[in-house]
Design a protein around this motif. Structure first.
Motif, PDB file in Angstrom:
ATOM      1  N   HIS A  42      -9.088   1.059   8.248  1.00 36.48           N
ATOM      2  CA  HIS A  42      -8.415  -0.072   8.505  1.00 36.48           C
ATOM      3  C   HIS A  42      -8.949  -1.172   9.560  1.00 36.48           C
ATOM      4  N   TYR A  63       0.836  -1.262   0.099  1.00 36.18           N
ATOM      5  CA  TYR A  63       0.008  -0.082  -0.074  1.00 36.18           C
ATOM      6  C   TYR A  63       1.086   1.129   0.030  1.00 36.18           C
ATOM      7  N   ASP A  87       2.573  -4.304  17.467  1.00 33.45           N
ATOM      8  CA  ASP A  87       3.460  -4.703  16.419  1.00 33.45           C
ATOM      9  C   ASP A  87       4.779  -5.563  16.875  1.00 33.45           C
ATOM     10  N   PHE A 107       5.833  -1.438  10.142  1.00 34.72           N
ATOM     11  CA  PHE A 107       5.883  -2.728  10.160  1.00 34.72           C
ATOM     12  C   PHE A 107       5.777  -3.520   8.769  1.00 34.72           C
ATOM     13  N   ILE A 108       5.351  -2.953   7.817  1.00 35.64           N
ATOM     14  CA  ILE A 108       5.318  -3.519   6.536  1.00 35.64           C
ATOM     15  C   ILE A 108       6.694  -3.637   5.925  1.00 35.64           C
ATOM     16  N   ASN A 164      -2.311  -8.342   5.383  1.00 39.60           N
ATOM     17  CA  ASN A 164      -2.136  -7.222   6.328  1.00 39.60           C
ATOM     18  C   ASN A 164      -3.510  -6.153   6.517  1.00 39.60           C
ATOM     19  N   ARG A 165      -3.970  -6.210   5.187  1.00 37.60           N
ATOM     20  CA  ARG A 165      -5.139  -5.327   5.034  1.00 37.60           C
ATOM     21  C   ARG A 165      -6.187  -5.922   4.389  1.00 37.60           C
ATOM     22  N   ASN A 198       2.789  -8.520  16.239  1.00 38.55           N
ATOM     23  CA  ASN A 198       1.970  -8.765  15.148  1.00 38.55           C
ATOM     24  C   ASN A 198       3.073  -9.468  14.124  1.00 38.55           C
ATOM     25  N   ASN A 230      -2.811   2.516  18.232  1.00 43.52           N
ATOM     26  CA  ASN A 230      -3.077   1.255  17.607  1.00 43.52           C
ATOM     27  C   ASN A 230      -1.917   0.567  17.001  1.00 43.52           C
ATOM     28  N   ASN A 231      -0.548   1.300  16.894  1.00 45.11           N
ATOM     29  CA  ASN A 231       0.477   0.696  16.680  1.00 45.11           C
ATOM     30  C   ASN A 231       1.678   1.238  17.189  1.00 45.11           C
ATOM     31  N   TRP A 237      -0.851   5.900  11.679  1.00 48.49           N
ATOM     32  CA  TRP A 237      -0.217   4.832  11.814  1.00 48.49           C
ATOM     33  C   TRP A 237       1.521   5.546  12.164  1.00 48.49           C
ATOM     34  N   ASP A 272      -7.535  -2.991  11.758  1.00 41.96           N
ATOM     35  CA  ASP A 272      -6.882  -2.783  12.618  1.00 41.96           C
ATOM     36  C   ASP A 272      -7.146  -1.561  13.838  1.00 41.96           C
TER      37      ASP A 272
END
Ligand code: BGC
Ligand code: CA
Length: 348
Positions: A196, A48, A279, A54-55, A134-135, A299, A252-253, A226, A198
């Motif tokens: 999202h 994305y 994460d 994280f990605i 992930n998404r 995660n 959230n992360n 994020w 998450d």
């Protein structure tokens, strides 16, 4: 695979036992069909956006899996990784190019998770398996084709674990978290990108789990997408407004949790609120060791990359993937989340 050998593969494209069999290029080495053997395997990975902590850890793990595959099979595997720059139309073009070039499998970290149908239909037309990660696309889109998969983690579980970490800290020593001693935990919530899964579920389940046992009061919440810098800006405003009243920060992360820590430091706070993320990225683990981050939820980037490759391997071998991976409802592979605090790190 190359165009010349396509007719050879297409004869072997088949459906057996309800599973889509990837009879194409991945089987080339064993097919004995023709003399034009290309043993390269090509996998497209559409992100994305590339600039996401994280990605990036998922991508690193995919690279490791790819190298392991090459060693195992003595065949070259190319991972073509594209950056969608947060635009669905850019990502659609990138996936089109993978399909035009006969890639063997496509992995998609979709920009807009409501936009999966178009991609799934194109992948089906080309008979190329499409693995989202992930998404999470909506289920009715995944149900369009048996060759569409989702590898991810159950968002609500990460929220529950976060809420539990805070509830446990309260149980162990209420005064350590309830700084003003009013018997209620005053919290702020740093939310991920709107829409999202998450963001929605971590926000909901963290608070619901906490308030099962602990009275809590929300002071403020806002999205920081994020992002560490955006989170630091939100937190700076909240510190100006609420100061020491903020007892807990749910993020959230991890990147946003680290942004909150940056803001507390910049404001010269000596006692940080109780901050939790999700994460377990490398900088977050360092912050836990330093004591500034009180907890996070792993995660499982490594598990996700492994599962994606396990799927690709099974499809390549012409097997029903349900035989080798735990496939739920024909489409889903779920990675469990894990609690990470100073105690769990010490006991590992
Ligand atoms: C992670 C975030 C990441 C997001 C990207 C979430 O699961 O926790 O750190 O930015 O996925 O889609
Ligand atoms: Ca309080």
């Amino acid at each position: 695979m190359n165009r010349r050998s396509k007719s050879c593969f297409s004869r072997s494209l088949a459906k057996r036992g309800g599973a889509v069999l990837l009879g194409g290029a991945l089987l080339l080495g064993q097919s004995g069909c023709g003399s034009q053997r290309t043993t390269d395997v090509r996998i497209g990975v559409a992100l994305y956006q590339q600039n996401d902590t994280f990605i990036s850890t998922v991508v690193e793990n995919l690279e490791l899996q790819a190298r392991a595959w090459e060693e195992e099979t003595s065949r070259k595997l190319t991972l073509n990784i594209t950056d969608g720059g947060n635009s669905q139309s850019t990502q659609n073009d990138q996936v089109d190019r993978f399909l035009d070039r006969d890639y063997d499998a496509i992995c998609v970290n979709i920009v807009d998770r409501t936009a999966a149908a178009v991609l799934i239909d194109k992948a089906e037309a080309a008979n190329v398996p499409i693995i989202f990660f992930n998404r999470q696309p909506v289920q009715e889109d995944l149900d369009r084709w048996e060759g569409a998969y989702y590898v991810g983690a159950r968002a609500e579980q990460s929220g529950e674990i976060q809420g539990q970490i805070v509830a446990d800290a309260w149980k162990a020593d209420p005064a350590a978290v309830d700084r003003n001693g009013d018997g209620v935990l005053q919290y702020v919530m740093l939310e991920g990108e709107p829409g999202h899964q998450d963001t929605l579920l971590r926000t909901e389940y963290s608070v619901n789990t906490l308030t099962e046992t602990v009275p809590a009061e929300k002071l403020a919440s806002d999205t920081a997408n994020w992002d560490r810098t955006q989170a630091s800006a939100r937190m700076t405003e909240w510190i100006k407004r609420y100061g020491e009243e903020i007892e807990v920060v749910f993020a959230n992360n991890d990147d946003m949790a680290l942004g909150a820590i940056d803001a507390c430091r910049a404001a010269g706070m000596t006692e940080l609120p109780f901050i939790v993320g999700v994460d377990a990225t490398p900088p977050a683990l360092e912050a836990i060791e330093a004591g500034t981050l009180k907890g996070t939820v792993l995660n499982d980037a490594e598990g996700m990359a492994e599962a994606m490759f396990a799927l690709i391997r099974a499809l390549a071998a012409g097997e029903d993937p349900a035989q080798s991976v735990e496939l739920e409802e024909g489409h889903y592979i779920w990675m469990p989340y894990r609690r990470v605090t100073a105690e769990t790190i010490a006991s590992e």
